[in-house]
Design an enzyme around this catalytic site. Structure first.
Site, PDB file in Angstrom:
ATOM      1  NE  ARG A  72       1.545  -2.738   8.804  1.00  0.00           N
ATOM      2  CZ  ARG A  72       0.981  -3.309   7.742  1.00  0.00           C
ATOM      3  NH1 ARG A  72       0.034  -2.676   7.083  1.00  0.00           N
ATOM      4  NH2 ARG A  72       1.352  -4.495   7.344  1.00  0.00           N
ATOM      5  CG  ASN A 104       4.193 -13.330   5.667  1.00  0.00           C
ATOM      6  OD1 ASN A 104       2.965 -13.373   5.630  1.00  0.00           O
ATOM      7  ND2 ASN A 104       4.922 -14.274   6.219  1.00  0.00           N
ATOM      8  CG  HIS A 121       0.163  -9.839  -0.698  1.00  0.00           C
ATOM      9  ND1 HIS A 121      -0.532 -10.468   0.298  1.00  0.00           N
ATOM     10  CD2 HIS A 121      -0.312 -10.360  -1.861  1.00  0.00           C
ATOM     11  CE1 HIS A 121      -1.394 -11.322  -0.231  1.00  0.00           C
ATOM     12  NE2 HIS A 121      -1.276 -11.280  -1.539  1.00  0.00           N
ATOM     13  CB  CYS A 132       9.289   7.843 -12.417  1.00  0.00           C
ATOM     14  SG  CYS A 132      10.292   7.651 -10.929  1.00  0.00           S
ATOM     15  CB  CYS A 155      10.335  12.262 -11.149  1.00  0.00           C
ATOM     16  SG  CYS A 155       9.084  11.353 -10.222  1.00  0.00           S
ATOM     17  N   GLY A 192       1.928 -21.674   7.339  1.00  0.00           N
ATOM     18  CA  GLY A 192       1.270 -20.563   8.020  1.00  0.00           C
ATOM     19  C   GLY A 192       0.341 -19.734   7.169  1.00  0.00           C
ATOM     20  CG  ASN A 218      -2.062 -23.732   9.289  1.00  0.00           C
ATOM     21  OD1 ASN A 218      -2.428 -23.361  10.403  1.00  0.00           O
ATOM     22  ND2 ASN A 218      -2.346 -23.075   8.184  1.00  0.00           N
TER      23      ASN A 218
HETATM   24 ZN   LIG Z   1       9.801   9.267  -9.436  1.00  0.00          ZN
END
Ligand SMILES: [Zn+2]
Length: 251
Positions: A72, A104, A121, A132, A155, A192, A218
């Site tokens: 993607r 988006n 999102h 971490c 880490c 949108g 829209n």
């Molecule tokens: Zn880490």
């Protein structure tokens, strides 16, 4: 109200306001060629998005989920911001108080120059350490025989895409920041979004309820357009540049 009058009213509302919230959804990126991964055409190797973008899918097969996100990310990298993204980036400079809240994850808003934004999102341009919490840029491509799962520089924990998956809670502060902007806004511009993803629709309707001027861009009629003061009906890549010209003409 005809289309020209609707554009004029929207431009005047933006011209008068000092506090603006912009909410965007998948529709603004359609004209950039961003696929939605919904419907029958949205399968990847036989899987639906709902079968890959979940914590359970990642726990069961992290390599598969990473290969999907890498695919993607490569597709998104080939897309460029359109006129709608560019107008929203320019709009930011006109308001002392401004926030863009987007559903988006395609990263096109920051690429168009938006800075005061919250990506509700997450974003496909960033990954996060499961151990971490460190955030790092999305990884470089790997060959088909290499391990697709990146490791944390700090880490050595397993990294995951910094994206809100189905069934996950919003990160602390994210929704609160957008809600604060909705409560303060004099004008809310929605672009949108289908209105079916509830938090963004709720932000728009709450702002309207307490007195904001609501503009919906829209091609379709939605719950938001039904409540809006102005519904600009058509593709945002055409309508937002027209709106910007109207706004410039006002001063
Ligand atoms: Zn880490």
């Amino acid at each position: 109200m005809d289309d020209q009058e609707a554009l004029s009213r929207a431009a005047q509302a933006l011209f008068r306001a000092e506090r603006c919230l912009v909410l965007t959804g998948a529709g603004i990126s359609l004209e950039s060629g961003i696929p939605t991964f919904r419907g029958p055409g949205g399968l990847w190797e036989g899987f639906r998005a709902e079968e890959l973008a979940t914590p359970e899918a990642f726990a069961a097969n992290p390599a598969r989920v990473w290969r999907w996100y890498r695919w993607r990310a490569a597709q998104y990298g080939d897309c460029v911001p359109n006129g709608g993204h560019e107008v929203i980036a320019k709009l930011e400079g006109r308001f002392p108080d401004f926030l863009l809240a987007t559903q988006n994850v395609d990263g096109l808003h920051p690429r168009a120059g938006s800075q005061r934004l919250v990506e509700l999102h997450g974003t496909i341009t960033t990954m996060r350490c499961e151990i971490c919490g460190a955030l790092e840029p999305f990884p470089d491509p790997v060959g088909p025989d290499e391990d697709p799962i990146p490791r944390c520089d700090g880490c050595h924990g397993r990294m995951r895409p910094h994206i809100l998956w189905f069934g996950e809670q919003y990160w602390p502060g994210v929704l609160e920041r957008a809600m604060g902007a909705a409560r303060d806004a004099e004008v809310v511009l929605v672009v949108g979004t289908s209105g079916q993803v509830w938090p963004p629709a709720m932000l728009a309707l709450e702002a309207k309820r307490i007195g904001a001027f609501l503009i919906d861009v829209n091609p379709d009629a939605t719950e938001i357009s039904a409540a809006a003061d102005v519904h600009l009906r058509g593709p945002s890549g055409e309508l937002l540049p027209q709106l910007w010209e109207r706004l410039l003409a006002l001063g």
